[in-house]
Scaffold this motif. Structure first.
Motif, PDB file in Angstrom:
ATOM      1  N   MET A 129       4.089   2.525 -62.508  1.00 44.61           N
ATOM      2  CA  MET A 129       3.136   2.223 -62.077  1.00 44.61           C
ATOM      3  C   MET A 129       2.515   0.992 -61.569  1.00 44.61           C
ATOM      4  SD  MET A 129       0.030   3.756 -64.170  1.00 44.61           S
ATOM      5  CE  MET A 129       0.812   4.344 -65.377  1.00 44.61           C
ATOM      6  N   SER A 130       2.209   1.555 -60.235  1.00 42.96           N
ATOM      7  CA  SER A 130       1.349  -0.334 -59.531  1.00 42.96           C
ATOM      8  C   SER A 130      -0.648   0.021 -60.069  1.00 42.96           C
ATOM      9  CB  SER A 130       0.985   0.001 -58.582  1.00 42.96           C
ATOM     10  OG  SER A 130       0.264  -0.993 -57.931  1.00 42.96           O
ATOM     11  N   ILE A 131      -0.251  -1.830 -60.707  1.00 38.53           N
ATOM     12  CA  ILE A 131      -1.316  -2.231 -61.578  1.00 38.53           C
ATOM     13  C   ILE A 131      -2.482  -1.867 -60.452  1.00 38.53           C
ATOM     14  CG2 ILE A 131      -2.701  -3.718 -63.214  1.00 38.53           C
ATOM     15  CD1 ILE A 131       0.263  -4.268 -63.846  1.00 38.53           C
ATOM     16  N   SER A 132      -1.878  -2.530 -59.206  1.00 40.97           N
ATOM     17  CA  SER A 132      -3.256  -2.334 -57.914  1.00 40.97           C
ATOM     18  C   SER A 132      -3.896  -1.120 -57.905  1.00 40.97           C
ATOM     19  CB  SER A 132      -2.389  -2.912 -56.974  1.00 40.97           C
ATOM     20  OG  SER A 132      -2.290  -1.805 -56.790  1.00 40.97           O
ATOM     21  N   GLY A 133      -3.542   0.041 -58.894  1.00 41.15           N
ATOM     22  CA  GLY A 133      -4.197   1.446 -58.539  1.00 41.15           C
ATOM     23  C   GLY A 133      -3.753   2.262 -58.042  1.00 41.15           C
ATOM     24  N   SER A 134      -2.322   1.917 -56.708  1.00 36.66           N
ATOM     25  CA  SER A 134      -1.799   2.540 -55.614  1.00 36.66           C
ATOM     26  C   SER A 134      -0.721   3.243 -56.029  1.00 36.66           C
ATOM     27  CB  SER A 134      -1.228   1.450 -54.505  1.00 36.66           C
ATOM     28  OG  SER A 134      -0.306   0.381 -55.246  1.00 36.66           O
ATOM     29  N   CYS A 135      -0.064   4.559 -55.255  1.00 36.16           N
ATOM     30  CA  CYS A 135       1.178   5.130 -56.200  1.00 36.16           C
ATOM     31  C   CYS A 135       2.300   4.733 -56.020  1.00 36.16           C
ATOM     32  CB  CYS A 135       0.616   7.173 -55.505  1.00 36.16           C
ATOM     33  SG  CYS A 135      -1.140   7.749 -56.034  1.00 36.16           S
ATOM     34  N   THR A 136       3.265   5.271 -56.559  1.00 37.61           N
ATOM     35  CA  THR A 136       4.456   5.189 -56.425  1.00 37.61           C
ATOM     36  C   THR A 136       5.305   6.148 -56.134  1.00 37.61           C
ATOM     37  OG1 THR A 136       5.099   4.041 -58.417  1.00 37.61           O
ATOM     38  CG2 THR A 136       4.234   2.464 -57.729  1.00 37.61           C
ATOM     39  N   GLU A 137       6.423   5.414 -55.623  1.00 36.60           N
ATOM     40  CA  GLU A 137       7.204   6.846 -55.879  1.00 36.60           C
ATOM     41  C   GLU A 137       8.182   6.975 -56.602  1.00 36.60           C
ATOM     42  OE1 GLU A 137       8.553   7.527 -50.931  1.00 36.60           O
ATOM     43  OE2 GLU A 137       8.259   5.484 -51.403  1.00 36.60           O
ATOM     44  N   ASP A 138       8.343   5.934 -57.087  1.00 36.63           N
ATOM     45  CA  ASP A 138       9.610   5.772 -58.098  1.00 36.63           C
ATOM     46  C   ASP A 138       9.309   7.403 -59.703  1.00 36.63           C
ATOM     47  OD1 ASP A 138       8.577   2.657 -59.177  1.00 36.63           O
ATOM     48  OD2 ASP A 138       9.951   3.646 -57.552  1.00 36.63           O
ATOM     49  N   ALA A 156       4.377   9.915 -58.305  1.00 34.43           N
ATOM     50  CA  ALA A 156       3.424   9.891 -58.120  1.00 34.43           C
ATOM     51  C   ALA A 156       2.959   9.639 -56.305  1.00 34.43           C
ATOM     52  CB  ALA A 156       2.507   8.586 -58.884  1.00 34.43           C
ATOM     53  N   ASP A 157       3.758   9.288 -55.717  1.00 33.82           N
ATOM     54  CA  ASP A 157       3.234   9.629 -54.723  1.00 33.82           C
ATOM     55  C   ASP A 157       3.005  11.065 -53.872  1.00 33.82           C
ATOM     56  OD1 ASP A 157       3.005   8.767 -51.475  1.00 33.82           O
ATOM     57  OD2 ASP A 157       5.343  10.007 -50.911  1.00 33.82           O
ATOM     58  N   HIS A 158       4.021  12.562 -54.458  1.00 35.86           N
ATOM     59  CA  HIS A 158       3.167  13.692 -54.452  1.00 35.86           C
ATOM     60  C   HIS A 158       2.536  14.165 -54.644  1.00 35.86           C
ATOM     61  CE1 HIS A 158       3.895  17.844 -54.083  1.00 35.86           C
ATOM     62  NE2 HIS A 158       4.251  18.511 -55.571  1.00 35.86           N
ATOM     63  N   ILE A 159       2.091  14.004 -56.182  1.00 37.48           N
ATOM     64  CA  ILE A 159       0.554  13.725 -56.807  1.00 37.48           C
ATOM     65  C   ILE A 159      -0.067  13.339 -55.963  1.00 37.48           C
ATOM     66  CG2 ILE A 159      -0.461  13.705 -59.077  1.00 37.48           C
ATOM     67  CD1 ILE A 159       1.974  13.885 -60.927  1.00 37.48           C
ATOM     68  N   CYS A 160      -0.395  12.000 -55.885  1.00 45.34           N
ATOM     69  CA  CYS A 160      -1.335  11.684 -55.202  1.00 45.34           C
ATOM     70  C   CYS A 160      -1.697  12.124 -53.876  1.00 45.34           C
ATOM     71  CB  CYS A 160      -1.109   9.925 -54.523  1.00 45.34           C
ATOM     72  SG  CYS A 160      -1.329   9.001 -56.386  1.00 45.34           S
ATOM     73  N   THR A 161      -0.412  12.395 -52.827  1.00 42.58           N
ATOM     74  CA  THR A 161      -0.548  13.012 -51.729  1.00 42.58           C
ATOM     75  C   THR A 161      -1.000  15.338 -51.896  1.00 42.58           C
ATOM     76  OG1 THR A 161       1.084  12.495 -50.949  1.00 42.58           O
ATOM     77  CG2 THR A 161       0.588  14.147 -49.884  1.00 42.58           C
ATOM     78  N   LEU A 162      -1.249  15.588 -53.317  1.00 41.93           N
ATOM     79  CA  LEU A 162      -1.644  16.350 -53.279  1.00 41.93           C
ATOM     80  C   LEU A 162      -2.808  16.758 -53.665  1.00 41.93           C
ATOM     81  CD1 LEU A 162       0.702  18.019 -56.612  1.00 41.93           C
ATOM     82  CD2 LEU A 162      -0.288  18.574 -53.747  1.00 41.93           C
ATOM     83  N   ARG A 194      -2.052  10.132 -65.428  1.00 37.52           N
ATOM     84  CA  ARG A 194      -0.740   9.770 -65.078  1.00 37.52           C
ATOM     85  C   ARG A 194       0.423   9.028 -63.752  1.00 37.52           C
ATOM     86  NH1 ARG A 194       0.796  11.296 -69.836  1.00 37.52           N
ATOM     87  NH2 ARG A 194      -0.098  12.730 -71.005  1.00 37.52           N
ATOM     88  N   SER A 195      -0.264   9.258 -62.777  1.00 39.24           N
ATOM     89  CA  SER A 195       0.422   9.127 -61.301  1.00 39.24           C
ATOM     90  C   SER A 195       0.195   7.304 -61.418  1.00 39.24           C
ATOM     91  CB  SER A 195       0.391   9.614 -60.379  1.00 39.24           C
ATOM     92  OG  SER A 195      -1.674   9.555 -60.043  1.00 39.24           O
ATOM     93  N   GLY A 196      -1.311   7.294 -62.126  1.00 36.27           N
ATOM     94  CA  GLY A 196      -1.099   5.913 -61.470  1.00 36.27           C
ATOM     95  C   GLY A 196      -2.222   5.962 -60.391  1.00 36.27           C
ATOM     96  N   CYS A 197      -3.070   7.071 -59.805  1.00 39.41           N
ATOM     97  CA  CYS A 197      -3.671   6.781 -58.433  1.00 39.41           C
ATOM     98  C   CYS A 197      -5.865   7.166 -58.797  1.00 39.41           C
ATOM     99  CB  CYS A 197      -3.730   8.334 -58.226  1.00 39.41           C
ATOM    100  SG  CYS A 197      -1.967   8.924 -56.916  1.00 39.41           S
ATOM    101  N   TRP A 198      -5.589   5.115 -59.756  1.00 42.99           N
ATOM    102  CA  TRP A 198      -6.629   5.772 -59.811  1.00 42.99           C
ATOM    103  C   TRP A 198      -7.954   5.571 -58.928  1.00 42.99           C
ATOM    104  CZ3 TRP A 198      -6.799   5.194 -64.696  1.00 42.99           C
ATOM    105  CH2 TRP A 198      -5.849   4.917 -65.457  1.00 42.99           C
TER     106      TRP A 198
END
Length: 156
Positions: free
Chosen positions: A1-10, A13-19, A119-123
């Protein structure tokens, strides 16, 4: 998870943020399913009354839920705004469980979604959902007051 608030694929999270990146438009399957969830299901509170064999205790629980709504929302807002994962998860889970226990099923579902976003980091998405949480929380509290704790009816 990125501290910057962007989502990571690892972490998927990319899937969750897209949802959650686009709100469901009215009339779509996603919004219909959410809108079909009861705002407040009084059967949940009736079941709690039966389990406790003391309706006054269930009413007191509902009253306590109403009284701490503003603080619960403030805790979630502060934690999401500060990107404090631990406190944001604690606040989202508290909102989810408390809402479910008083029959606030729609708010409980939204809190579950917010938990996944945290949990995904999509702040940014979490922040964008705060107004919806506030509106739905106020509607839930108003419905509980109107339908379960009518005026002049205390928890005692």
């Amino acid at each position: 998870m990125s501290i910057s608030g962007s989502c990571t694929e690892d972490e998927g999270a990319d899937h969750i943020c897209t949802l959650y990146s686009a709100s469901a438009a009215p009339g779509t399957d996603a919004s219909l399913a959410f809108e079909e969830i009861p705002l407040v299901d009084l059967l949940v509170l009736q079941d709690l009354e039966s389990q406790l064999a003391q309706p006054a205790v269930a009413r007191k629980f509902a009253l306590d839920y109403i009284e701490i709504w503003d603080q619960r929302y403030l805790n979630l807002t502060n934690a999401i705004s500060g990107q404090d994962r631990t406190n944001a998860l604690d606040a989202a889970i508290s909102l989810k469980i408390g809402s479910a226990m008083v029959g606030g099923l729609r708010l409980a579902r939204l809190a579950e979604d917010v938990e996944a976003i945290i949990r995904s980091g999509c702040w940014d998405k979490g922040k964008s959902m705060l107004a919806l949480i506030a509106d739905l929380g106020h509607e839930t509290v108003a419905q509980l007051r109107q339908s379960y704790l009518p005026a002049g009816h205390s928890a005692e």
